[in-house]
Design a protein around this motif. Structure first.
Motif, PDB file in Angstrom:
ATOM      1  N   THR A 269      19.975  56.366 -29.110  1.00 19.13           N
ATOM      2  CA  THR A 269      20.453  56.300 -27.723  1.00 19.13           C
ATOM      3  C   THR A 269      19.718  55.230 -26.931  1.00 19.13           C
ATOM      4  N   PHE A 270      18.415  55.092 -27.163  1.00 15.32           N
ATOM      5  CA  PHE A 270      17.592  54.184 -26.351  1.00 15.32           C
ATOM      6  C   PHE A 270      17.058  53.018 -27.187  1.00 15.32           C
ATOM      7  N   HIS A 271      17.845  52.617 -28.182  1.00 16.32           N
ATOM      8  CA  HIS A 271      17.387  51.587 -29.104  1.00 16.32           C
ATOM      9  C   HIS A 271      17.000  50.299 -28.376  1.00 16.32           C
ATOM     10  N   ASN A 272      17.744  49.946 -27.354  1.00 19.06           N
ATOM     11  CA  ASN A 272      17.477  48.698 -26.634  1.00 19.06           C
ATOM     12  C   ASN A 272      16.336  48.828 -25.632  1.00 19.06           C
ATOM     13  N   HIS A 273      15.784  50.043 -25.487  1.00 16.76           N
ATOM     14  CA  HIS A 273      14.690  50.272 -24.543  1.00 16.76           C
ATOM     15  C   HIS A 273      13.376  50.572 -25.248  1.00 16.76           C
ATOM     16  N   LEU A 274      13.383  50.551 -26.558  1.00 15.10           N
ATOM     17  CA  LEU A 274      12.170  50.853 -27.318  1.00 15.10           C
ATOM     18  C   LEU A 274      11.557  49.568 -27.847  1.00 15.10           C
ATOM     19  N   ASP A 275      10.233  49.472 -27.755  1.00 11.86           N
ATOM     20  CA  ASP A 275       9.586  48.298 -28.345  1.00 11.86           C
ATOM     21  C   ASP A 275       9.484  48.490 -29.850  1.00 11.86           C
ATOM     22  N   SER A 276       9.114  47.451 -30.545  1.00  8.97           N
ATOM     23  CA  SER A 276       9.110  47.487 -32.017  1.00  8.97           C
ATOM     24  C   SER A 276       8.124  48.513 -32.556  1.00  8.97           C
ATOM     25  N   GLU A 277       7.017  48.718 -31.859  1.00 12.45           N
ATOM     26  CA  GLU A 277       6.023  49.673 -32.336  1.00 12.45           C
ATOM     27  C   GLU A 277       6.572  51.105 -32.283  1.00 12.45           C
ATOM     28  N   LYS A 278       7.231  51.432 -31.193  1.00 17.22           N
ATOM     29  CA  LYS A 278       7.801  52.780 -31.074  1.00 17.22           C
ATOM     30  C   LYS A 278       8.939  52.978 -32.076  1.00 17.22           C
ATOM     31  N   LYS A 279       9.750  51.971 -32.247  1.00 15.30           N
ATOM     32  CA  LYS A 279      10.818  52.085 -33.253  1.00 15.30           C
ATOM     33  C   LYS A 279      10.239  52.345 -34.633  1.00 15.30           C
ATOM     34  N   ALA A 280       9.225  51.600 -34.980  1.00 14.11           N
ATOM     35  CA  ALA A 280       8.622  51.754 -36.308  1.00 14.11           C
ATOM     36  C   ALA A 280       8.011  53.140 -36.472  1.00 14.11           C
ATOM     37  N   GLN A 281       7.363  53.635 -35.411  1.00 17.56           N
ATOM     38  CA  GLN A 281       6.753  54.956 -35.488  1.00 17.56           C
ATOM     39  C   GLN A 281       7.818  56.043 -35.644  1.00 17.56           C
ATOM     40  N   LEU A 282       8.917  55.919 -34.906  1.00 16.39           N
ATOM     41  CA  LEU A 282       9.997  56.898 -35.029  1.00 16.39           C
ATOM     42  C   LEU A 282      10.628  56.850 -36.419  1.00 16.39           C
ATOM     43  N   ILE A 283      10.848  55.655 -36.925  1.00 13.22           N
ATOM     44  CA  ILE A 283      11.440  55.530 -38.265  1.00 13.22           C
ATOM     45  C   ILE A 283      10.542  56.173 -39.311  1.00 13.22           C
ATOM     46  N   ARG A 284       9.240  55.943 -39.233  1.00 11.15           N
ATOM     47  CA  ARG A 284       8.312  56.517 -40.205  1.00 11.15           C
ATOM     48  C   ARG A 284       8.363  58.049 -40.171  1.00 11.15           C
ATOM     49  N   SER A 285       8.345  58.594 -38.977  1.00  8.89           N
ATOM     50  CA  SER A 285       8.324  60.051 -38.843  1.00  8.89           C
ATOM     51  C   SER A 285       9.653  60.669 -39.263  1.00  8.89           C
ATOM     52  N   VAL A 286      10.752  60.017 -38.905  1.00  4.07           N
ATOM     53  CA  VAL A 286      12.067  60.509 -39.311  1.00  4.07           C
ATOM     54  C   VAL A 286      12.219  60.414 -40.821  1.00  4.07           C
ATOM     55  N   LYS A 287      11.784  59.328 -41.404  1.00  2.00           N
ATOM     56  CA  LYS A 287      11.965  59.099 -42.836  1.00  2.00           C
ATOM     57  C   LYS A 287      11.311  60.193 -43.675  1.00  2.00           C
ATOM     58  N   VAL A 288      10.133  60.607 -43.305  1.00  2.00           N
ATOM     59  CA  VAL A 288       9.440  61.636 -44.083  1.00  2.00           C
ATOM     60  C   VAL A 288      10.282  62.902 -44.137  1.00  2.00           C
ATOM     61  N   ARG A 289      10.820  63.302 -43.000  1.00  2.10           N
ATOM     62  CA  ARG A 289      11.611  64.539 -42.946  1.00  2.10           C
ATOM     63  C   ARG A 289      12.961  64.369 -43.640  1.00  2.10           C
ATOM     64  N   ALA A 290      13.630  63.246 -43.401  1.00  2.80           N
ATOM     65  CA  ALA A 290      14.938  63.030 -44.027  1.00  2.80           C
ATOM     66  C   ALA A 290      14.797  62.956 -45.551  1.00  2.80           C
ATOM     67  N   ASP A 291      13.780  62.278 -46.023  1.00  2.00           N
ATOM     68  CA  ASP A 291      13.553  62.192 -47.467  1.00  2.00           C
ATOM     69  C   ASP A 291      13.258  63.570 -48.055  1.00  2.00           C
ATOM     70  N   ARG A 292      12.551  64.374 -47.283  1.00  2.00           N
ATOM     71  CA  ARG A 292      12.221  65.723 -47.765  1.00  2.00           C
ATOM     72  C   ARG A 292      13.495  66.550 -47.928  1.00  2.00           C
ATOM     73  N   PHE A 293      14.378  66.482 -46.947  1.00  2.00           N
ATOM     74  CA  PHE A 293      15.649  67.198 -47.058  1.00  2.00           C
ATOM     75  C   PHE A 293      16.465  66.651 -48.234  1.00  2.00           C
ATOM     76  N   TYR A 294      16.575  65.348 -48.314  1.00  2.00           N
ATOM     77  CA  TYR A 294      17.399  64.744 -49.358  1.00  2.00           C
ATOM     78  C   TYR A 294      16.904  65.126 -50.752  1.00  2.00           C
ATOM     79  N   ASN A 295      15.612  65.001 -50.971  1.00  2.00           N
ATOM     80  CA  ASN A 295      15.068  65.297 -52.297  1.00  2.00           C
ATOM     81  C   ASN A 295      15.208  66.778 -52.654  1.00  2.00           C
TER      82      ASN A 295
END
Length: 834
Positions: A269-295
């Protein structure tokens, strides 16, 4: 290879039909491939499935052809599939098809085959590559498309409800640790499981707080552009991203799922309002959970009959999370492809194509958003309309009308339906959306009736609220449907539920008999209630199953409300049906006319389970239910055991009950409505009546600021039990339903009635039944005016000097004399015709 017409016909005649259900017990995980044998598919293309092989990194190959040797083109092949499922994504030619599967690089399975008939329903979805190719590069993608502006919607009723919630969310503080639990209030006798449930409730409440803040904040921002909503949502998402992935959220998959989705929604929703550091942090945290569900899911869930949490909320959250991260995280392609294939390959879980829902009306709410949101995205990116293509969605209108009637009680099957004395607003929200998406007047009529009979504000209902707001269609509330043409009954054999009504068009003046005999057994939120029924009059519960779902592993649920003894069913040697998916039943027969409706269930396999190492010795249990206008219910049971057994015939009421053991009678009451029943049997009975549960319902779960639920332990339970063991037992019960306590519907036993056979007259009907095992099974019902005759096992029906013989030698038959002439109806056998 072209199939000759003769060969096609011979195969069709030899094949078992797919219009009913197999008598083979279901298992938690698929143990045999399907389709196979002489299966005739109903959906074209069919999704191929096979037993999964446990192990990390397992993949599969599959091949499909009309050539049994797979040597002539076209041969459709797929390699290294991550799960035990294959959707061809193309229409299959009419005829016989052959297929094989294997673990990649291993030996092929035996050759399997199925038949594609001309009348198979076409549901041809695009391959996942087309879906992925349609995803826009920009954001947002979940709540809107890039560039969409919803600010003109801000004054609509749904928007105002969202903005109210967004304002409330501004003051919410997100806690990182588990909340302080409410004190036990002196209940030191809680079991370890009860205390564990209280602890888990605290974790789940964190997930509720995320859901109730992040979603309205994101929606509120899109409606107004208010930076307060944006900043608060981003702050919450960044706080969640700081939680360790193995921390508090991981203690509940629901909380883990909404934590993952909440961060992904903010990222999107706020992709254009997030700096690169926050985007990267969100991606890292989301990825761990999404990968856990997928696996955890891949090479597992596609072969599992049901994983409730996955289909309730998690798949929808996972799908949208992968959509948000697509193009930003390489694994998102894998996640999204799997979620796409899983949804299209298995939806509707527990539903088939008939529109039924096997896990109960209450938990249907948890699936609604997923059932609409994912198809909406598929349609947006590919043009393929799954909802309009799959017949289950359109047939859902009848499930709503017949099993969850407006203004009155739901059918009573499954956890928490005790709370559905009237349909909650989420059913109205679903009917509103379906009425628009399918342009079906039955959904609109349902919504209209709910408004007539209930008081609710649809705009405040969160289920599908965003969908209703942002899609520019005329609300079904403003486009009422014409009254549908409703017959007395409707059966949903794949789900295993049915209901009979005297007047379904006017639910405020209707007698409803709900019935369950489901192949899904006692699994998930379903109970051990095969061949049981519930009776509602004008929306009020007269004879109804008892107990509560306090919690899944609560002693009361396990020891009472889920048990067969809490339902209007049968106990064998004091024991009920095991808690197993294998302990299933089947809808066997269904017939209806203008004044009579009939359904029968087969629960012969419901009292045993290899999974639970239980076998009660029951070998036959057929229950026949007949509803006669204006208000007579007939229940006829056929029971046999391997060895002599004690049989208990059960009936319950939430209100007061009395018994007349000398006259084999019983009475149940709710308000001014009375049900007066009499029970005959092939052996002497002893009677008992109590108004307490064997295992009390204890209130111990609560939320901050909200009291725990209070439970009434004063519900009524009647058991008529055989005085001595018998191998064969037959029961006949006739229930007269009256709306006025002063009204009397007489039952008169006619000459010829005896212990081994009964002949009854009541309310303009003559009913006769054989009870002795020395007599052939027989149930006959005829109207006093001699224009309706029902027969259970006779080879022919005699009406005056005329004889009517059907195509089925033995089976339920109904003859009616109408203005249009004489009509003979024969019941389809849903088991033998599968």
């Amino acid at each position: 290879m072209k199939l000759s017409y003769l060969k096609y016909i011979l195969f069709l005649l030899a094949a078992t039909r797919a219009y009913g259900q197999s008598a083979t017990p279901l298992t938690v995980f698929l143990q045999t491939p399907k389709p196979a044998g002489n299966s005739v598919i109903r959906i074209n293309p069919v999704v191929l499935m096979w037993p999964y092989r446990k192990g990390s990194g397992i993949t599969y190959d599959v091949r499909l052809s009309m050539d049994s040797l797979f040597s002539r083109e076209p041969v459709w092949k797929a390699r290294e599939l991550p799960g035990a499922m294959y959707n061809p994504h193309r229409l299959l030619e009419k005829g016989i098809w052959y297929w094989q599967y294997r673990v990649s690089g291993k030996q092929w399975s035996e050759r399997l085959k199925f038949l594609v008939p001309e009348n198979a329903v076409s549901v041809v979805s695009p391959a996942p590559e087309k879906f992925l190719g349609g995803i826009p590069e920009g954001h947002p993608r979940i709540l809107a498309d890039p560039g969409q502006d919803f600010r003109s919607f801000a004054k609509r009723a749904e928007a105002l409800a969202i903005l109210k919630e967004a304002e409330q969310a501004l003051s919410v503080e997100m806690k990182t640790g588990s909340e302080n639990l409410n004190p036990k209030a002196g209940r030191d006798s809680l079991t370890a499981l009860q205390e564990e449930r209280r602890q888990k409730d605290a974790v789940v409440r964190i997930g509720h707080r995320i859901r109730n803040t992040v979603i309205p904040l994101c929606q509120g921002y899109l409606l107004t552009g208010d930076p307060r909503y944006r900043d608060k949502a981003i702050g919450i998402a960044m706080q969640i991203s700081s939680w360790g992935p193995g921390g508090i959220s991981s203690q509940s998959d629901f909380t883990d799922g909404i934590s993952m989705y909440g961060m992904a929604l903010v990222f999107d929703t706020f992709h254009n309002h997030l700096d690169s550091e926050k985007k990267a942090q969100l991606i890292r945290s989301v990825k761990v959970r999404a990968d856990r569900f997928y696996n955890h899911w891949v090479n597992n869930i596609e072969s599992k009959i049901l994983s409730g949490h996955v289909w309730q909320l998690l798949l929808n959250e996972f799908f949208k999370t992968a959509l948000a991260l697509y193009g930003h995280e390489d694994k998102a392609t894998e996640w999204l492809s799997y979620a796409y294939e899983l949804f299209l390959g298995r939806t509707p879980v527990l539903g088939g194509i008939g529109g039924g829902w096997a896990e109960g009306a209450s938990y249907f709410r948890m699936n609604i958003d997923m059932l609409v949101d994912i198809p909406e995205k598929i349609k947006r990116y590919t043009g393929f309309d799954f909802i309009a293509s799959h017949p289950w969605y359109r047939n859902q209108a009848d499930w709503l009308i017949y099993q969850v009637p407006p203004g009155g009680s739901a059918d009573g099957f499954g956890d928490n339906t005790e709370e559905l004395s009237t349909p909650p607003p989420f059913f109205a929200a679903y009917a509103d959306v379906m009425g628009n998406l399918l342009d079906d007047s039955r959904f609109r009529w349902y919504l209209q009736k709910m408004h007539e009979l209930q008081d609710f504000d649809l705009a405040t209902e969160p289920v599908l609220r965003w969908h209703r707001l942002v899609h520019p269609t005329v609300s079904s509330e403003k486009k009422p449907g014409d009254p549908p043409r409703l017959r007395m009954g409707r059966v949903f054999p794949e789900a295993g539920v049915a209901s009979l009504h005297t007047d379904p068009l006017h639910p405020g003046h209707d007698i409803m008999v709900a019935f369950r005999a489901s192949p899904y057994g006692a699994y998930g939120h379903a109970h051990a209630d095969q061949n049981t029924f519930n009776v509602m009059v004008d929306g009020k519960r007269l004879f109804f199953r008892t107990g509560y779902k306090v919690a899944m592993n609560d002693p009361h649920r396990l020891g009472w409300s889920m048990h067969t003894k809490a339902h209007n069913g049968i106990l064998v040697n004091g024991k009920g049906q095991p808690y197993s998916i294998e302990a299933g039943g089947r809808i066997r027969y269904f017939l209806q006319g203008k004044t009579l409706a009939y359904v029968a269930g087969d629960a012969s396999g419901a009292y045993k389970s290899k999974e639970k190492s239980v076998d009660s010795g029951l070998r036959k249990f057929l229950r026949h239910i007949v509803l006669l206008k204006p208000g007579i219910l007939v229940v006829y049971d056929e029971l046999e055991a391997e060895n002599p057994a004690i049989w208990s015939w059960l009936i319950h009421s939430l209100g007061h009950m009395t018994i007349d053991s000398a006259g084999n009678g019983y009475t149940g009451r709710t308000g001014s409505i009375t049900g007066t029943g009499k029970l005959w049997s092939s052996a002497p009975l002893s009677w008992s009546l109590k108004n307490k549960f064997d295992v009390p319902a204890v209130s111990y779960r609560s939320s901050p600021g909200k009291p725990g639920k209070e439970y009434s332990n004063d519900q009524w339970h009647l058991a008529a039990t055989s005085s001595a063991p018998t191998r064969v037992m037959r029961f006949l019960s006739i229930i007269r339903i009256q709306r006025d306590n002063n009204q009397i519907i007489e039952v008169r036993e006619l000459p010829g009635s005896a212990d081994d056979a009964v002949v009854i007259e009541t309310a303009g009907w003559k009913i006769s039944a054989n009870l002795s095992e020395n007599l052939p099974l027989s149930l006959r019902i005829g109207s006093a005016s001699e224009d309706v005759i029902f027969s259970l096992y006779d080879t022919e029906i005699k009406a005056g000097n005329r004889i009517f013989t059907g195509q089925r030698k033995h089976g339920p038959k109904l003859w009616e004399s109408t203005r249009e002439g004489d009509k003979l109806f024969e019941a389809e056998d849903f088991i033998s015709d599968f």
